[in-house]
Scaffold this motif. Sequence first.
Motif, PDB file in Angstrom:
ATOM      1  N   VAL A  33      -2.181  -1.183   9.854  1.00 45.37           N
ATOM      2  CA  VAL A  33      -3.253  -2.052   9.385  1.00 45.37           C
ATOM      3  C   VAL A  33      -3.773  -1.489   8.071  1.00 45.37           C
ATOM      4  CG1 VAL A  33      -5.519  -3.016   9.878  1.00 45.37           C
ATOM      5  CG2 VAL A  33      -3.851  -2.728  11.733  1.00 45.37           C
ATOM      6  N   GLY A  34      -3.753  -2.303   7.037  1.00 43.54           N
ATOM      7  CA  GLY A  34      -4.138  -1.816   5.724  1.00 43.54           C
ATOM      8  C   GLY A  34      -5.576  -2.139   5.360  1.00 43.54           C
ATOM      9  N   ASP A  35      -6.144  -1.306   4.505  1.00 42.96           N
ATOM     10  CA  ASP A  35      -7.486  -1.517   3.966  1.00 42.96           C
ATOM     11  C   ASP A  35      -7.416  -1.259   2.462  1.00 42.96           C
ATOM     12  OD1 ASP A  35     -10.086  -1.538   3.126  1.00 42.96           O
ATOM     13  OD2 ASP A  35     -10.835  -0.113   4.608  1.00 42.96           O
ATOM     14  N   PRO A  36      -7.181  -2.293   1.653  1.00 41.31           N
ATOM     15  CA  PRO A  36      -6.979  -2.084   0.223  1.00 41.31           C
ATOM     16  C   PRO A  36      -8.183  -1.501  -0.496  1.00 41.31           C
ATOM     17  CG  PRO A  36      -7.221  -4.418   0.721  1.00 41.31           C
ATOM     18  CD  PRO A  36      -7.092  -3.714   2.023  1.00 41.31           C
ATOM     19  N   PHE A  37      -9.386  -1.764   0.006  1.00 41.39           N
ATOM     20  CA  PHE A  37     -10.562  -1.214  -0.670  1.00 41.39           C
ATOM     21  C   PHE A  37     -10.635   0.294  -0.497  1.00 41.39           C
ATOM     22  CE2 PHE A  37     -11.600  -5.661   0.318  1.00 41.39           C
ATOM     23  CZ  PHE A  37     -11.813  -6.112  -0.974  1.00 41.39           C
ATOM     24  N   THR A  38     -10.219   0.797   0.680  1.00 41.79           N
ATOM     25  CA  THR A  38     -10.127   2.243   0.869  1.00 41.79           C
ATOM     26  C   THR A  38      -9.077   2.833  -0.059  1.00 41.79           C
ATOM     27  OG1 THR A  38     -10.847   2.114   3.171  1.00 41.79           O
ATOM     28  CG2 THR A  38      -9.572   4.054   2.547  1.00 41.79           C
ATOM     29  N   GLY A  65       0.811  -1.219   0.000  1.00 38.94           N
ATOM     30  CA  GLY A  65       0.000   0.000   0.000  1.00 38.94           C
ATOM     31  C   GLY A  65       0.835   1.256   0.000  1.00 38.94           C
ATOM     32  N   GLY A  66       1.938   1.249   0.765  1.00 40.59           N
ATOM     33  CA  GLY A  66       2.786   2.432   0.844  1.00 40.59           C
ATOM     34  C   GLY A  66       3.484   2.745  -0.457  1.00 40.59           C
ATOM     35  N   ILE A  67       4.035   1.730  -1.129  1.00 37.70           N
ATOM     36  CA  ILE A  67       4.744   1.988  -2.378  1.00 37.70           C
ATOM     37  C   ILE A  67       3.772   2.400  -3.477  1.00 37.70           C
ATOM     38  CG2 ILE A  67       4.724  -0.383  -3.288  1.00 37.70           C
ATOM     39  CD1 ILE A  67       7.676   2.104  -3.357  1.00 37.70           C
ATOM     40  N   VAL A  68       2.551   1.882  -3.440  1.00 38.86           N
ATOM     41  CA  VAL A  68       1.538   2.287  -4.425  1.00 38.86           C
ATOM     42  C   VAL A  68       1.214   3.778  -4.254  1.00 38.86           C
ATOM     43  CG1 VAL A  68      -0.895   2.032  -5.062  1.00 38.86           C
ATOM     44  CG2 VAL A  68       0.554   0.006  -4.777  1.00 38.86           C
ATOM     45  N   ARG A  69       1.112   4.244  -2.998  1.00 39.28           N
ATOM     46  CA  ARG A  69       0.808   5.667  -2.779  1.00 39.28           C
ATOM     47  C   ARG A  69       1.973   6.562  -3.196  1.00 39.28           C
ATOM     48  NH1 ARG A  69      -1.047   3.481   1.824  1.00 39.28           N
ATOM     49  NH2 ARG A  69       0.583   4.446   3.110  1.00 39.28           N
ATOM     50  N   ASP A  70       3.212   6.075  -3.086  1.00 44.38           N
ATOM     51  CA  ASP A  70       4.348   6.847  -3.582  1.00 44.38           C
ATOM     52  C   ASP A  70       4.212   7.100  -5.080  1.00 44.38           C
ATOM     53  OD1 ASP A  70       5.759   7.265  -1.239  1.00 44.38           O
ATOM     54  OD2 ASP A  70       6.931   5.433  -1.415  1.00 44.38           O
ATOM     55  N   SER A  80      -1.129   5.386  10.163  1.00 39.14           N
ATOM     56  CA  SER A  80      -2.349   4.828   9.590  1.00 39.14           C
ATOM     57  C   SER A  80      -2.292   4.950   8.073  1.00 39.14           C
ATOM     58  CB  SER A  80      -3.574   5.579  10.134  1.00 39.14           C
ATOM     59  OG  SER A  80      -3.736   5.347  11.508  1.00 39.14           O
ATOM     60  N   GLN A  81      -2.765   3.934   7.408  1.00 42.73           N
ATOM     61  CA  GLN A  81      -2.617   3.826   5.960  1.00 42.73           C
ATOM     62  C   GLN A  81      -3.722   4.574   5.205  1.00 42.73           C
ATOM     63  OE1 GLN A  81       0.187   1.636   4.442  1.00 42.73           O
ATOM     64  NE2 GLN A  81       0.657   2.686   6.356  1.00 42.73           N
ATOM     65  N   GLU A  82      -3.553   4.573   3.867  1.00 49.14           N
ATOM     66  CA  GLU A  82      -4.576   5.092   2.944  1.00 49.14           C
ATOM     67  C   GLU A  82      -4.902   6.563   3.184  1.00 49.14           C
ATOM     68  OE1 GLU A  82      -4.443   0.978   3.330  1.00 49.14           O
ATOM     69  OE2 GLU A  82      -5.738   2.005   4.753  1.00 49.14           O
ATOM     70  N   ARG A  83      -3.874   7.390   3.401  1.00 55.66           N
ATOM     71  CA  ARG A  83      -4.094   8.821   3.615  1.00 55.66           C
ATOM     72  C   ARG A  83      -3.192   9.631   2.676  1.00 55.66           C
ATOM     73  NH1 ARG A  83      -2.708  10.147   9.553  1.00 55.66           N
ATOM     74  NH2 ARG A  83      -0.978   8.719   9.077  1.00 55.66           N
ATOM     75  N   TYR A 114      -3.584  -7.533  -0.527  1.00 53.02           N
ATOM     76  CA  TYR A 114      -3.649  -6.091  -0.804  1.00 53.02           C
ATOM     77  C   TYR A 114      -3.593  -5.817  -2.313  1.00 53.02           C
ATOM     78  CZ  TYR A 114      -3.426  -1.278   0.848  1.00 53.02           C
ATOM     79  OH  TYR A 114      -3.725   0.035   1.141  1.00 53.02           O
ATOM     80  N   GLY A 115      -2.610  -6.408  -2.989  1.00 50.21           N
ATOM     81  CA  GLY A 115      -2.469  -6.134  -4.420  1.00 50.21           C
ATOM     82  C   GLY A 115      -3.639  -6.623  -5.238  1.00 50.21           C
ATOM     83  N   ASN A 116      -4.143  -7.809  -4.928  1.00 52.12           N
ATOM     84  CA  ASN A 116      -5.279  -8.340  -5.681  1.00 52.12           C
ATOM     85  C   ASN A 116      -6.511  -7.468  -5.502  1.00 52.12           C
ATOM     86  OD1 ASN A 116      -3.534 -10.406  -6.315  1.00 52.12           O
ATOM     87  ND2 ASN A 116      -4.658 -12.008  -5.229  1.00 52.12           N
ATOM     88  N   CYS A 117      -6.739  -6.996  -4.263  1.00 52.88           N
ATOM     89  CA  CYS A 117      -7.905  -6.144  -4.021  1.00 52.88           C
ATOM     90  C   CYS A 117      -7.785  -4.809  -4.739  1.00 52.88           C
ATOM     91  CB  CYS A 117      -8.097  -5.921  -2.519  1.00 52.88           C
ATOM     92  SG  CYS A 117      -8.636  -7.387  -1.619  1.00 52.88           S
ATOM     93  N   LEU A 118      -6.535  -4.314  -4.894  1.00 54.13           N
ATOM     94  CA  LEU A 118      -6.344  -3.065  -5.632  1.00 54.13           C
ATOM     95  C   LEU A 118      -6.528  -3.262  -7.132  1.00 54.13           C
ATOM     96  CD1 LEU A 118      -3.217  -1.344  -3.996  1.00 54.13           C
ATOM     97  CD2 LEU A 118      -5.627  -0.775  -3.691  1.00 54.13           C
TER      98      LEU A 118
END
Length: 766
Positions: free
Chosen positions: A265-270, A131-136, A337-340, A175-179
């Motif tokens: 804690v990650g939430d790939p759908f968010t 999740g972090g590298i995707v947001r980068d 916290s993730q997804e921000r 995480y990757g599959n849900c994205l």
Amino acid sequence: MASPNVDTPVIDTTARAVETPDLPQPYVELGLADDEYARIKEILGRRPTEAELAMYSVMWSEHCSYKSSKKHLSYFGKTTTPEMREKMLAGIGENAGVVDVGDGWAVTFKVESHNHPSYVEPYQGAATGVGGIVRDILAMGARPLAVADPLRFGPADAPDTRRVLPGVVAGIAGYGNCLGLPNIGGEVVFDESYAGNPLVNALCVGAMRVEDLHLAHASGKGNKIILFGARTGLDGIGGVSVLASDTFSGDETAGGRKKLPSVQVGDPFTEKVLIECCLELFAKKLVVGIQDLGGAGLSCATSELAAAGDGGMYIDLDRVPLRAKNMTPAEILSSESQERMCAVVAPSDVDAFMAVCEKWDVIATEIGEVTDGDHLVITWRGETVVDVPPRTVAHQGPVYDRPYARPAGQDTVQANTTDSLARPSTPDELRDTLLKLVSSPNLASKEWVTQQYDRYVRGNTVLAQPSDSGVIRIDESTGRGVAVATDCNSRFVYLDPYAGTQLALAEAYRNVATSGAMPVAVTNCLNFGSPRDPGVMWQFERAVHGLADGCAQLGVPVTGGNVSFYNQTGDTAILPTPVVGVLGVIDDVTRRIPTGIGNEAGETLLLLGDTHDEFGGSAWAHVIHGHLGGLPPKVDLERERLLAEILVAGSRDGMISAAHDLSDGGLAQALVEMVLIGQCGARAILADDQDPFVQLFSESAGRVLVAVPRSEELRFTEMCDARGLPWRRAGVVDPEAGALEIQDVATFGLDELSTAWEGTLPALFD
């Protein structure tokens, strides 16, 4: 750092900091040294508040500030030529590197580590690494297109590996599959040195139009700061200052952990919704600057945005949406916290910005604005809790000149060559050796891992594991695509950090070229032990110089990367593991070169390059004899460049029907993988003037095995001769045989090879 009475907390304001200069503060527990704490007080002219101390501690951590590596990383700048810089739209220091790949397209890619969190909590540690590298990548203005995962674990049959590996793989997949991002590459390597300290490195690649590039800066007085995405909670606090910037004590069992904070804690759908929201915001040009919230959370986002801008910044923490009660300012600022995401938005665009977020059901809150001052000022409950020069937080942390020295035992290691090891000589011995190697965990099929990943979602994946590199289409109208590969043989790096790192670069470069793509840029994830160990720092310094010099010779720029220190348990460091990622461009993905041979009878197998008696650090020495010593294979980067040019030309002109680089396991491994991936038999021919053992198992660099149609053999070999690339006929494709026949050595049925190659990991982890 929370007050004992959370209902009526004493707010540690800047005024209180002036009034109580001698108040004891837990700076040591937060990872700060005595002199670092003294410097913070000197910068501020007072002691820091609790919130300021939290910001400095996370931003001055090894993970964020690169305080032990910055001195050596500057060498990349010294070796980057103007011609190399011309290829980059964004480079070292940005969220991710960006290169122009033609036709108005830009590609961004980066690899980062999430090692220690993935040992503590394998699933969430690995998931949030993705999740972090995707947001980068997203923060650069690009649509994330694909991910890859270079992984390292302890011995495959160790009980703790059975705990860590399945959780890590499930986290990456979950995480990757849900994205909806295909996983197109990576590695899985096992070694005793990673027991207790696995390496979970995550790579992401994305694409955008050149004009859509976004950078992280806060400019323009009155522009608003908007925090959007998930709410802020208590997860991940201290992740970069404690977990990723210290050494495991050696007792990390439940109840025996040393300073291990909660893993994010990650939430790939968010995150999936956040990606689409960001891309619409970019398309509507509603963003002045943007920064993702990863390591160090709001501390990082606010200080880096302000430091890169032309003024100051004001933030009101009372406006930050929280998901935990009674959070202190320090906790709000340190939460990972993730997804921000954090965006700088012109006042006239705020309503439109909020409307897009509402459309995607993304929480968005205006938390501050750009000011005309030169400080980052943060308030909580009406009181000032942070008042700092932002550059001192984000960019002016300590820089250490750590002692480094060649380890006393290095000469002994290099003198311990493979000359005394018993070599197979008879056909039966060679046959047995081949089967032992292809079924060993490091050389066996990784299908047990990769089948858990969606490699083809979105329909633009052209090549994926087990191919030499992942290839993805970025432009459906023209067929333009990019290839990515990551590589590192840590045994080679241990034997000679300079040459070993160049071998990692050469292999990743070669793997990209083997797909038909021209290598254009490099990223890296430098995984090493404690920087307080002079021997580790010597390995690091040599590796950096090897990579920088190698990239300069090849003309491919290092666009960014990551340093991960403290990868050791107690006094035992991992093998030095500088993972090198290479990005290549292919004009038309329909011309990509597959790895497996096809079913065209009579196609010629050609071995490109020279084979030498080179076994230091080889799979044969490691698997058969448990030996690690001598020198790694020699590296010839000019040969690698020539090989790449010929492979790309052969791809464009339709002269090559399959190709596979020779690396771990040598020619024998390449033959086995080509026939099994293609499910097609072949007859291999060994040269008369060289030991069959050397020909089959040497790991000499700069070699590729190609399959060439009979109609193209003369044209292709004449091209090799004209360019001075050595080659020899190494066999012929034989679909009817249903076997791999190695002349004068042995015949292996495809079923026999399949059982050996594909059965190892399922037997260990199912």
